[in-house]
Every structure is written in structure tokens, then in C-alpha cells.
Design a protein around this motif. Structure first.
Motif, mmCIF file in Angstrom:
data_model
loop_
_atom_site.group_PDB
_atom_site.id
_atom_site.type_symbol
_atom_site.label_atom_id
_atom_site.label_comp_id
_atom_site.label_asym_id
_atom_site.label_seq_id
_atom_site.Cartn_x
_atom_site.Cartn_y
_atom_site.Cartn_z
ATOM 1 N N GLY A 55 0.792 -1.220 0.000
ATOM 2 C CA GLY A 55 0.000 0.000 0.000
ATOM 3 C C GLY A 55 0.823 1.267 0.000
ATOM 4 O O GLY A 55 2.059 1.238 -0.028
ATOM 5 N N ASN A 56 0.113 2.396 0.062
ATOM 6 C CA ASN A 56 0.750 3.717 0.075
ATOM 7 C C ASN A 56 -0.021 4.651 0.997
ATOM 8 O O ASN A 56 -1.243 4.574 1.089
ATOM 9 C CB ASN A 56 0.772 4.319 -1.336
ATOM 10 N N GLY A 57 0.718 5.516 1.668
ATOM 11 C CA GLY A 57 0.099 6.471 2.574
ATOM 12 C C GLY A 57 0.787 6.455 3.923
ATOM 13 O O GLY A 57 1.897 5.940 4.069
ATOM 14 N N SER A 58 0.129 7.007 4.930
ATOM 15 C CA SER A 58 0.716 7.071 6.267
ATOM 16 C C SER A 58 0.953 5.661 6.795
ATOM 17 O O SER A 58 0.154 4.752 6.552
ATOM 18 C CB SER A 58 -0.202 7.839 7.217
ATOM 19 N N PRO A 59 2.054 5.436 7.517
ATOM 20 C CA PRO A 59 2.408 4.070 7.943
ATOM 21 C C PRO A 59 1.506 3.532 9.048
ATOM 22 O O PRO A 59 1.131 4.243 9.978
ATOM 23 C CB PRO A 59 3.852 4.220 8.427
ATOM 24 N N PHE A 82 -6.961 -1.552 4.204
ATOM 25 C CA PHE A 82 -6.100 -0.521 4.781
ATOM 26 C C PHE A 82 -4.991 -0.067 3.828
ATOM 27 O O PHE A 82 -4.518 1.062 3.913
ATOM 28 C CB PHE A 82 -5.498 -1.007 6.104
ATOM 29 N N GLU A 83 -4.576 -0.928 2.914
ATOM 30 C CA GLU A 83 -3.499 -0.530 2.012
ATOM 31 C C GLU A 83 -3.955 0.495 0.973
ATOM 32 O O GLU A 83 -3.137 1.056 0.254
ATOM 33 C CB GLU A 83 -2.899 -1.768 1.320
ATOM 34 N N LYS A 84 -5.253 0.779 0.920
ATOM 35 C CA LYS A 84 -5.751 1.816 0.021
ATOM 36 C C LYS A 84 -5.309 3.207 0.491
ATOM 37 O O LYS A 84 -5.118 4.116 -0.321
ATOM 38 C CB LYS A 84 -7.278 1.774 -0.054
ATOM 39 N N ASP A 85 -5.180 3.381 1.815
ATOM 40 C CA ASP A 85 -4.862 4.688 2.374
ATOM 41 C C ASP A 85 -3.582 4.707 3.211
ATOM 42 O O ASP A 85 -3.182 5.762 3.703
ATOM 43 C CB ASP A 85 -6.019 5.175 3.258
ATOM 44 N N HIS A 86 -2.959 3.546 3.393
ATOM 45 C CA HIS A 86 -1.806 3.468 4.281
ATOM 46 C C HIS A 86 -0.716 2.572 3.694
ATOM 47 O O HIS A 86 -1.001 1.683 2.888
ATOM 48 C CB HIS A 86 -2.213 2.881 5.643
ATOM 49 N N GLU A 302 -16.708 -5.307 10.242
ATOM 50 C CA GLU A 302 -17.055 -4.377 11.323
ATOM 51 C C GLU A 302 -15.809 -3.855 12.021
ATOM 52 O O GLU A 302 -15.733 -2.673 12.379
ATOM 53 C CB GLU A 302 -17.981 -5.073 12.332
ATOM 54 N N LEU A 303 -14.822 -4.710 12.194
ATOM 55 C CA LEU A 303 -13.577 -4.269 12.821
ATOM 56 C C LEU A 303 -12.866 -3.239 11.952
ATOM 57 O O LEU A 303 -12.365 -2.220 12.460
ATOM 58 C CB LEU A 303 -12.657 -5.467 13.059
ATOM 59 N N THR A 304 -12.819 -3.470 10.652
ATOM 60 C CA THR A 304 -12.177 -2.533 9.726
ATOM 61 C C THR A 304 -12.819 -1.154 9.811
ATOM 62 O O THR A 304 -12.125 -0.129 9.883
ATOM 63 C CB THR A 304 -12.261 -3.063 8.280
ATOM 64 N N ASN A 305 -14.140 -1.109 9.829
ATOM 65 C CA ASN A 305 -14.842 0.176 9.908
ATOM 66 C C ASN A 305 -14.539 0.900 11.222
ATOM 67 O O ASN A 305 -14.352 2.125 11.236
ATOM 68 C CB ASN A 305 -16.351 -0.036 9.777
ATOM 69 N N ALA A 306 -14.466 0.153 12.299
ATOM 70 C CA ALA A 306 -14.174 0.753 13.616
ATOM 71 C C ALA A 306 -12.774 1.358 13.628
ATOM 72 O O ALA A 306 -12.565 2.493 14.112
ATOM 73 C CB ALA A 306 -14.297 -0.301 14.715
ATOM 74 N N ILE A 307 -11.801 0.625 13.088
ATOM 75 C CA ILE A 307 -10.424 1.127 13.063
ATOM 76 C C ILE A 307 -10.319 2.362 12.162
ATOM 77 O O ILE A 307 -9.688 3.360 12.516
ATOM 78 C CB ILE A 307 -9.456 0.022 12.585
ATOM 79 N N LYS A 308 -10.947 2.299 10.994
ATOM 80 C CA LYS A 308 -10.896 3.431 10.068
ATOM 81 C C LYS A 308 -11.472 4.690 10.696
ATOM 82 O O LYS A 308 -10.916 5.787 10.542
ATOM 83 C CB LYS A 308 -11.647 3.085 8.778
ATOM 84 N N ASN A 309 -12.587 4.567 11.392
ATOM 85 C CA ASN A 309 -13.197 5.714 12.033
ATOM 86 C C ASN A 309 -12.286 6.333 13.081
ATOM 87 O O ASN A 309 -12.206 7.559 13.223
ATOM 88 C CB ASN A 309 -14.538 5.329 12.671
ATOM 89 N N PHE A 310 -11.587 5.495 13.831
ATOM 90 C CA PHE A 310 -10.681 6.009 14.865
ATOM 91 C C PHE A 310 -9.463 6.672 14.226
ATOM 92 O O PHE A 310 -9.003 7.717 14.687
ATOM 93 C CB PHE A 310 -10.246 4.881 15.788
#
Length: 312
Positions: A55-59, A82-86, A302-310
Motif C-alpha cells: 500500500g501507500n500512505g501514512s504508515p 487498509f493498504e488503500k490509504d496506508h 465491522e472491525l475494519t470500519n471501527a479502526i478506520k473511524n478512529f
């Protein structure tokens, strides 16, 4: 004559145990899954550390639960999102998975050194960290010993503070010595890491719905332990409390945003969160429905959405 027979019988027994250990290790290697991502190795001072980068973005650094059968495999259902943004880093902790498994005593501070060095040498900038289970103490203690290494800290089903405070007794000391004996120590450690043991973990502790457990998941954990005979050193260190740390030391001085995510049906998760909040009241908490200890495998959406929101 009796001594000669006894010596022969002892030699045959030891040879049998040795061959048994070798057979289990060789069979397990054929079961351990390989990653679809670029597989890399970090030449660390205490052994080669397996990791992937995508991926690419903030580590964003993921560290798996600290059990003898754990590895970065547990994150496989999350990474594509997550690798879409990180820039996503998965690491097999020393003694786990594809990483080297040296025969020595594993302590919490050893893992703190590993994560600190990995961020400094490989990531080379401040990152967010996501930890699982007992490895959450590693994330917290790394933040304590190495300031400004992390931004946000996310802990999925962390161990309770009471559990992490368990002392090392004389019995622990001698048990650790026993497990690290060649051949016989390996044999007894293997007896406590049978495939049925990992099945029971998934059916009763890891998953809320045992019917969602797959043989692939069980094989991955079983083979992660057995793919090397020296896995017993980490197993013994965990069993005998050497990997514990008093995380209140870190919590009292922490100023990072901290998020605890718990499986809805994880044992004592609310009590654990309240323990943490006594020392760090600003911790946020969210539970993931239809899950227990490994929502990253059981309810990844559901876990992915929770982490992304945080992280936002």
C-alpha cells in the motif's frame, strides 16, 4: 547387564522422542501458509524478522497476538482495505511465524526493542500501531520507552492489567529450565501444542461462532508453532510469565490517543477496559458484534470500519 539394558532402553527412548519431534516439525512446515504480499526480512541483531509491506500512505503497523501459535496471518482479512490509504506493515514477532526462533528467554522488553528498532530502521517515521491480545503490552511499553514513536494506539482485546502483573515464581523458573531441555523439553512442549489444542482454542476462546472456524485457520496456528523445534522457548517464556509487563507504568505517562476494541463476547472485556481507564481515562472503547478474541478473522468488516473511524 541390567545397566547395559537400561542404557539401551534410554537411548532408544531418546531417539524415539527425537524422531517424533522431527516428524511433527517437518509435517507442520507443509501446512504453514505463505503471504500474497511481498515477503521481506529485517536483519535484526537477535534474528531475522519476517515482515510484509504493501500500500501507500501514512504508515500503519500491525503486531499480532503474543502466543506460541500466533503470526501476522491473523490480519489477512483486513489488509486489502487498509493498504488503500496506508503503507501497511505486518510483522512476525521474533519466535513466531516465519521469523527466526532462537533458543533464549523471551521478555516483554525484548519485543519492545524489536518494535522500536523496526520502526526506526524500516518504517523510519512515526506510525499508528494496531496490536492484538497480549501484544498490546508491547505497544504500550514501547510507547513508554521510546517517545514519539507512535501516534494512535489501537488495542484489540488486550490482556487485563491483573494478568500482565503476574510475577515469575520459583516454579516458573524451573519449568522454563525444563522446557528448554533438548529433546525431552521439546517433546513435552509439543504435547501441549497438539492440533486438538488449537481446535479447542478456536472453538471455545477465539471465535464466538465455532462454525465460522476453518481448518485453514487452525492449520495456520498449529504450523506456526511447529514449523521449528525451537518454538518451545517462546512457548515456555509465555507460560512462565516472562513476557509480562506492568503496563500501568506506561499508562500513567501516555499522551497518545488510545482505542480499545473488544469482541462482544470476549471474556471479561468490560472489566479489562475499566482497569485501563483507571490509569488512562481518555481511552475510547468499542465492541465488535458476533465476535470473541479474534474479530480480525471472525468479523473483519465491522472491525475494519471501527479502526478506520478512529484513525480519521
Amino acid at each position: 547387564m541390567k545397566k547395559s539394558k537400561l542404557l539401551s532402553l534410554t537411548s532408544l527412548t531418546i531417539a524415539g522422542l527425537y524422531l517424533h519431534n522431527k516428524y511433527i516439525s517437518s509435517k507442520a512446515k507443509t501446512l504453514f501458509p505463505s503471504s500474497h504480499y511481498c515477503e521481506l526480512y529485517y536483519k535484526w541483531k537477535y534474528g531475522d524478522i519476517y515482515y510484509t509491506k504493501s500500500g501507500n500512505g501514512s504508515p500503519l503497523l500491525f503486531i499480532h497476538d503474543l502466543t506460541a501459535g500466533s503470526s501476522s496471518f491473523e490480519w489477512q482479512n483486513l489488509i486489502s482495505e487498509f493498504e488503500k490509504d496506508h503503507t501497511v506493515y505486518l510483522i512476525d514477532l521474533i519466535g513466531c511465524g516465519h521469523s527466526e526462533k532462537p533458543c533464549f528467554k523471551y521478555t516483554n522488553f525484548l519485543f519492545v526493542q524489536l518494535i522500536s528498532d523496526f520502526v526506526s530502521d524500516i518504517i523510519k517515521e512515526k506510525c499508528d500501531i494496531i496490536s492484538s491480545g497480549t501484544s498490546s503490552s508491547i505497544a504500550l511499553m514501547t510507547a513508554h520507552y521510546k517517545e514519539n514513536i507512535f501516534d494512535k494506539i489501537i488495542m484489540i482485546n488486550p490482556s487485563s492489567i491483573t494478568y500482565e502483573k503476574q510475577p515469575i515464581s520459583k516454579e516458573n523458573y524451573y519449568k522454563n529450565k525444563f522446557y528448554n531441555l533438548p529433546i525431552i523439553g521439546t517433546f513435552y512442549a509439543n504435547r501441549q501444542n497438539k492440533r486438538e489444542d488449537y481446535e479447542n482454542l478456536f472453538y471455545h476462546s477465539y471465535f464466538n461462532n465455532p462454525y465460522k472456524t476453518s481448518t485453514g485457520y487452525i492449520d495456520a496456528y498449529y504450523s506456526s508453532y511447529h514449523n521449528n523445534e525451537t518454538s518451545k522457548s517462546l512457548f515456555s517464556s509465555i507460560q512462565n510469565n516472562y513476557t509480562h509487563a506492568d503496563v500501568t507504568i506506561s499508562l500513567k505517562q501516555l499522551d497518545n490517543p488510545v482505542f480499545i476494541i473488544g469482541g462482544e463476547n470476549e471474556a471479561n472485556i468490560l472489566e479489562t477496559v475499566n482497569e485501563y481507564k483507571k490509569f488512562y481515562p481518555d481511552i475510547e472503547f468499542l465492541s465488535i458484534t458476533n465476535s470473541k478474541h479474534l474479530p480480525q478473522l471472525e468479523n473483519p468488516e465491522e472491525l475494519t470500519n471501527a479502526i478506520k473511524n478512529f484513525l480519521k
